[in-house]
Design a protein around this motif. Sequence first.
Motif, PDB file in Angstrom:
ATOM      1  N   VAL A 122       6.389 -13.120  34.980  1.00  0.00           N
ATOM      2  CA  VAL A 122       7.700 -13.739  34.798  1.00  0.00           C
ATOM      3  C   VAL A 122       7.997 -13.942  33.316  1.00  0.00           C
ATOM      4  O   VAL A 122       9.163 -14.076  32.914  1.00  0.00           O
ATOM      5  CB  VAL A 122       7.778 -15.086  35.539  1.00  0.00           C
ATOM      6  CG1 VAL A 122       7.703 -14.870  37.036  1.00  0.00           C
ATOM      7  CG2 VAL A 122       6.660 -16.034  35.094  1.00  0.00           C
TER       8      VAL A 122
ATOM      9  N   GLU B 242      17.477 -12.802  35.054  1.00  0.00           N
ATOM     10  CA  GLU B 242      18.308 -12.489  36.218  1.00  0.00           C
ATOM     11  C   GLU B 242      17.518 -11.769  37.304  1.00  0.00           C
ATOM     12  O   GLU B 242      17.986 -11.682  38.440  1.00  0.00           O
ATOM     13  CB  GLU B 242      19.492 -11.631  35.778  1.00  0.00           C
ATOM     14  CG  GLU B 242      20.446 -12.346  34.830  1.00  0.00           C
ATOM     15  CD  GLU B 242      21.579 -11.441  34.383  1.00  0.00           C
ATOM     16  OE1 GLU B 242      21.614 -10.268  34.849  1.00  0.00           O
ATOM     17  OE2 GLU B 242      22.423 -11.886  33.579  1.00  0.00           O
ATOM     18  N   ASP B 243      16.327 -11.232  36.983  1.00  0.00           N
ATOM     19  CA  ASP B 243      15.556 -10.463  37.966  1.00  0.00           C
ATOM     20  C   ASP B 243      14.361 -11.235  38.523  1.00  0.00           C
ATOM     21  O   ASP B 243      13.676 -10.741  39.414  1.00  0.00           O
ATOM     22  CB  ASP B 243      15.037  -9.166  37.318  1.00  0.00           C
ATOM     23  CG  ASP B 243      16.177  -8.286  36.841  1.00  0.00           C
ATOM     24  OD1 ASP B 243      17.274  -8.388  37.427  1.00  0.00           O
ATOM     25  OD2 ASP B 243      15.968  -7.496  35.902  1.00  0.00           O
ATOM     26  N   ILE B 244      14.106 -12.455  38.004  1.00  0.00           N
ATOM     27  CA  ILE B 244      12.898 -13.180  38.393  1.00  0.00           C
ATOM     28  C   ILE B 244      12.950 -13.618  39.845  1.00  0.00           C
ATOM     29  O   ILE B 244      11.981 -13.437  40.614  1.00  0.00           O
ATOM     30  CB  ILE B 244      12.687 -14.396  37.461  1.00  0.00           C
ATOM     31  CG1 ILE B 244      12.332 -13.905  36.050  1.00  0.00           C
ATOM     32  CG2 ILE B 244      11.591 -15.305  38.001  1.00  0.00           C
ATOM     33  CD1 ILE B 244      12.198 -15.019  35.033  1.00  0.00           C
ATOM     34  N   ASP B 245      14.070 -14.217  40.284  1.00  0.00           N
ATOM     35  CA  ASP B 245      14.147 -14.771  41.643  1.00  0.00           C
ATOM     36  C   ASP B 245      13.957 -13.686  42.697  1.00  0.00           C
ATOM     37  O   ASP B 245      13.240 -13.882  43.694  1.00  0.00           O
ATOM     38  CB  ASP B 245      15.500 -15.460  41.849  1.00  0.00           C
ATOM     39  CG  ASP B 245      15.623 -16.734  41.016  1.00  0.00           C
ATOM     40  OD1 ASP B 245      14.569 -17.258  40.607  1.00  0.00           O
ATOM     41  OD2 ASP B 245      16.757 -17.182  40.772  1.00  0.00           O
ATOM     42  N   LYS B 246      14.565 -12.532  42.495  1.00  0.00           N
ATOM     43  CA  LYS B 246      14.435 -11.454  43.477  1.00  0.00           C
ATOM     44  C   LYS B 246      12.996 -10.958  43.563  1.00  0.00           C
ATOM     45  O   LYS B 246      12.455 -10.708  44.647  1.00  0.00           O
ATOM     46  CB  LYS B 246      15.366 -10.309  43.106  1.00  0.00           C
ATOM     47  CG  LYS B 246      15.444  -9.210  44.157  1.00  0.00           C
ATOM     48  CD  LYS B 246      16.513  -8.205  43.805  1.00  0.00           C
ATOM     49  CE  LYS B 246      16.631  -7.143  44.911  1.00  0.00           C
ATOM     50  NZ  LYS B 246      17.683  -6.138  44.579  1.00  0.00           N
ATOM     51  N   ASP B 247      12.346 -10.852  42.387  1.00  0.00           N
ATOM     52  CA  ASP B 247      10.958 -10.392  42.359  1.00  0.00           C
ATOM     53  C   ASP B 247      10.033 -11.391  43.046  1.00  0.00           C
ATOM     54  O   ASP B 247       9.139 -11.036  43.824  1.00  0.00           O
ATOM     55  CB  ASP B 247      10.529 -10.172  40.913  1.00  0.00           C
ATOM     56  CG  ASP B 247       9.390  -9.170  40.806  1.00  0.00           C
ATOM     57  OD1 ASP B 247       8.833  -8.800  41.849  1.00  0.00           O
ATOM     58  OD2 ASP B 247       9.069  -8.748  39.680  1.00  0.00           O
ATOM     59  N   LEU B 248      10.246 -12.682  42.786  1.00  0.00           N
ATOM     60  CA  LEU B 248       9.410 -13.713  43.409  1.00  0.00           C
ATOM     61  C   LEU B 248       9.603 -13.752  44.921  1.00  0.00           C
ATOM     62  O   LEU B 248       8.646 -13.967  45.674  1.00  0.00           O
ATOM     63  CB  LEU B 248       9.733 -15.081  42.795  1.00  0.00           C
ATOM     64  CG  LEU B 248       9.277 -15.282  41.336  1.00  0.00           C
ATOM     65  CD1 LEU B 248       9.772 -16.619  40.834  1.00  0.00           C
ATOM     66  CD2 LEU B 248       7.758 -15.189  41.227  1.00  0.00           C
ATOM     67  N   GLU B 249      10.845 -13.541  45.390  1.00  0.00           N
ATOM     68  CA  GLU B 249      11.101 -13.553  46.828  1.00  0.00           C
ATOM     69  C   GLU B 249      10.393 -12.382  47.521  1.00  0.00           C
ATOM     70  O   GLU B 249       9.779 -12.537  48.579  1.00  0.00           O
ATOM     71  CB  GLU B 249      12.605 -13.480  47.078  1.00  0.00           C
ATOM     72  CG  GLU B 249      13.018 -13.356  48.539  1.00  0.00           C
ATOM     73  CD  GLU B 249      12.608 -14.550  49.381  1.00  0.00           C
ATOM     74  OE1 GLU B 249      12.563 -14.424  50.613  1.00  0.00           O
ATOM     75  OE2 GLU B 249      12.327 -15.631  48.803  1.00  0.00           O
TER      76      GLU B 249
ATOM     77  N   ARG C 165       6.732 -13.143  47.739  1.00  0.00           N
ATOM     78  CA  ARG C 165       6.427 -14.083  48.830  1.00  0.00           C
ATOM     79  C   ARG C 165       6.347 -13.349  50.180  1.00  0.00           C
ATOM     80  O   ARG C 165       5.445 -13.586  50.984  1.00  0.00           O
ATOM     81  CB  ARG C 165       7.511 -15.168  48.895  1.00  0.00           C
ATOM     82  CG  ARG C 165       7.252 -16.236  49.957  1.00  0.00           C
ATOM     83  CD  ARG C 165       8.486 -17.048  50.233  1.00  0.00           C
ATOM     84  NE  ARG C 165       9.566 -16.232  50.783  1.00  0.00           N
ATOM     85  CZ  ARG C 165       9.598 -15.823  52.044  1.00  0.00           C
ATOM     86  NH1 ARG C 165       8.608 -16.141  52.877  1.00  0.00           N
ATOM     87  NH2 ARG C 165      10.601 -15.104  52.479  1.00  0.00           N
TER      88      ARG C 165
ATOM     89  N   LYS D 108      14.107  -3.326  37.864  1.00  0.00           N
ATOM     90  CA  LYS D 108      14.277  -4.593  37.161  1.00  0.00           C
ATOM     91  C   LYS D 108      14.151  -4.343  35.656  1.00  0.00           C
ATOM     92  O   LYS D 108      13.907  -3.218  35.213  1.00  0.00           O
ATOM     93  CB  LYS D 108      13.231  -5.603  37.629  1.00  0.00           C
ATOM     94  CG  LYS D 108      11.795  -5.104  37.466  1.00  0.00           C
ATOM     95  CD  LYS D 108      10.795  -6.116  37.987  1.00  0.00           C
ATOM     96  CE  LYS D 108      10.645  -7.273  37.043  1.00  0.00           C
ATOM     97  NZ  LYS D 108       9.513  -8.150  37.416  1.00  0.00           N
TER      98      LYS D 108
END
Length: 787
Positions: A481, A487-494, A497, A511
């Motif tokens: 991260v 702007e690309d962190i949340d999508k990658d973390l989801e 998961r 990304k």
Amino acid sequence: MCRDSVGTDGGKTPRVFFRHIRTRLITHFILVFVAVLAFVEATHIAGMPFPEYPGQWKHRKLEAFRTLSLVADLKKQQLLSWIGERRGDARAYATNPLVRENADRLQTLFHKLENRGAREADLWSAVRNEESFKALEECLQEIKVAYGVYSRIRIADAKSGRILVSTDIEDVGGVFYHPERLQVILASDTEHLTNVELPQTKGGSLSGNSSMETAARPVLHVARAIKDREGSACAVLLMEVNIDTIIKPMLASGKELGLTGEVVLVDMDARILHSLKYPLADGSRARPLDYHISARPVLFAISGREGVIEAKDYRGVMVLAACRNLVVTREMRWGMVVKRDRAELFKPLWDDIAWSLSVGVVGLLAAVGLTVFVARNITRPLLSLKYAAIRAAEGDLDVRAPTTSSDEVGDLAGAFNEMIAHVQRRNSLLAESEERFRLAFQDAPIGMAIVGLDNRFVKVNRSLCEMLCYTEPELTALAFVDVTHPEDIDKDLELSRKLIAGEISSYDLEKRYFSKHKDIIWINLRATIIRDENGAPLYYLAMIENITERKRAEFELRETMTELKRSNAELDSFAYTVAHDLRTPLRGMDGFSQALLEDYAEKLDAEGKHCLSRIRGASQRMARIIDDLLSLSRVSRVEMRQESVDLSRLAETIASGLRQIEPDRRAEVLIQEGLIARGDANLLGLALENLLGNAWKFTRKRSEARIEFGRIESNGDSAYFVRDNGAGFDMKYVNKLFGTFQRLHAAAEFEGSGIGLATVQRVIHRHGGKVWANGAVEEGATFYFTL
């Protein structure tokens, strides 16, 4: 005397006769074991008379008869209930107010037209265009689709027996029934079931456009009279059920029938009512309603008796069967036989016998082996082998088991030693494989990284370090991260998961990364998760490809497309401006020429008037060319709307407009009904207008002009066509037809700008199709197109 003892010195005396004793023990044991096993199996199969144990043979036979009887009763009840439902369907729809009202209207219209002496084609064309016909046709189609059991539903006129409406459009106009049968249906206040029969072709007693495949399958008809408001029968509803398609699968379903099970349905003449599951004894296939079965189970069923029987079926194969007699109506009875091959029914018994014999043989071998194996001199080598195995399990791979004997135990010790050596070799190979992986990981041409579950880089390769301008220690001190665009962190973390949760096995993501120098680097990330043997996640494996250049190229392409759209818009504006500026002087030329002809006609000689007329004609023709060019350019620019288009109705509208322009023309325009396509209605209308307009223009010199619009099959695809019997063209000029300003006829002979077919080609190409033509001079032309 055979001895097996230990000497006084603690050593062993050799077992001279050991092999012979083992042979005798094994032989006696086998004889006793086989005798006991044979007795047990014979009792298991045939039973015992004294304790009144029937044995598995008789028990399975009685159980099979009971199961077949239950299945036969269920199938009988199911079939009679199903027939009752079909009668209920006929009753419900024949008495439906909407059906009755529309049927009454339609048959009234039919008789009026018939009494007026209307021709067959005109008569049935008028019937098909009637709203009552369309409402009834839609209703019958909905019934057929909703229930899924009827192969065909028809409504016929009560007086003439002519079919008025059918789910098969080819039936309309055919004869419905034999007059005698029709009268029976009309005289009845309830539903009428006909005997099972084969459907006949149009014009016979049972009208229809049946194919050879359908005609070979028997059908059951459920009919009922439709009455008008006064209670008089005005029409007949016939609902047709295909025996092979509906009733046969319904009867043949059920796991209780096994693999060879079959349900045979016959009428009282022992004729089969559906196709049989197996060929006959001679290998041929019996045809429904044509083959009489003479096997005992069928004769038992049609005799009116019900029960179970063991006999040969129509193949000559022994079966167990349950026979039933079905009372369908007072005049109609069927025989039903539910049967299974005797070989299949008793196969589990033979399998049980084989299994028990196998178990017995295995037990015999085990007992013999145990008898031979149990010896005092075997235990010591086994203990040594045990201790060696324990040390090997603790990680000491240098241990070896002693091989002091050449018997099975010695072989086992040797095999154990080979296994340990093999494990050592495997460990060495594993270490080499890990080294190769390390080298492949490090030298891979794309970035690779091992990421911990805390999202921190654990290991990275050289390509990734060069991509992000970090050293390996610098990058492994960061989490992913830290180098990812916010702007690309949340999508990658989801996605990470979901990967840990097992919802996905891997994911791909485009990304942005930040390099050490804060430059934005576009990458394509493919991530998977590595788990242990229990399925617990260990770490992520990421493969990272630098796609910055590709993204830059995509951006440049979008810029180019934007500039191209801007240029097209400017060109469009320029075209309209030029067209407007050209129209003004053309209108002036036309107007002044007309003024000269009107105001100074007496001062002009014939040559002057002719010149002015040619000036007017040229200016008007130039104006038309400008309009056609603008129309051609709009075809390429207009935004398409995909929708369902009724081409038949479009063609009819265009033809009506042509007739209004030249009402005195004698031209027959034939348009095929029901041509529906997906496309832009305005563009397709423009194409048809040009094609039909050309056909209308080039048939002007024909005393009996004929123009057709329809659809055919071309190379496996549907193609639409416009055909005429007009002037035609020479096929050696066919490549010029669709070019702009290309004309194959003189302007004095046939007017036109030479842009119409070019417009047609652009419309068809925008719909992803193709257009072509065939023709001959003075023999007409045909234009084809696909969508």
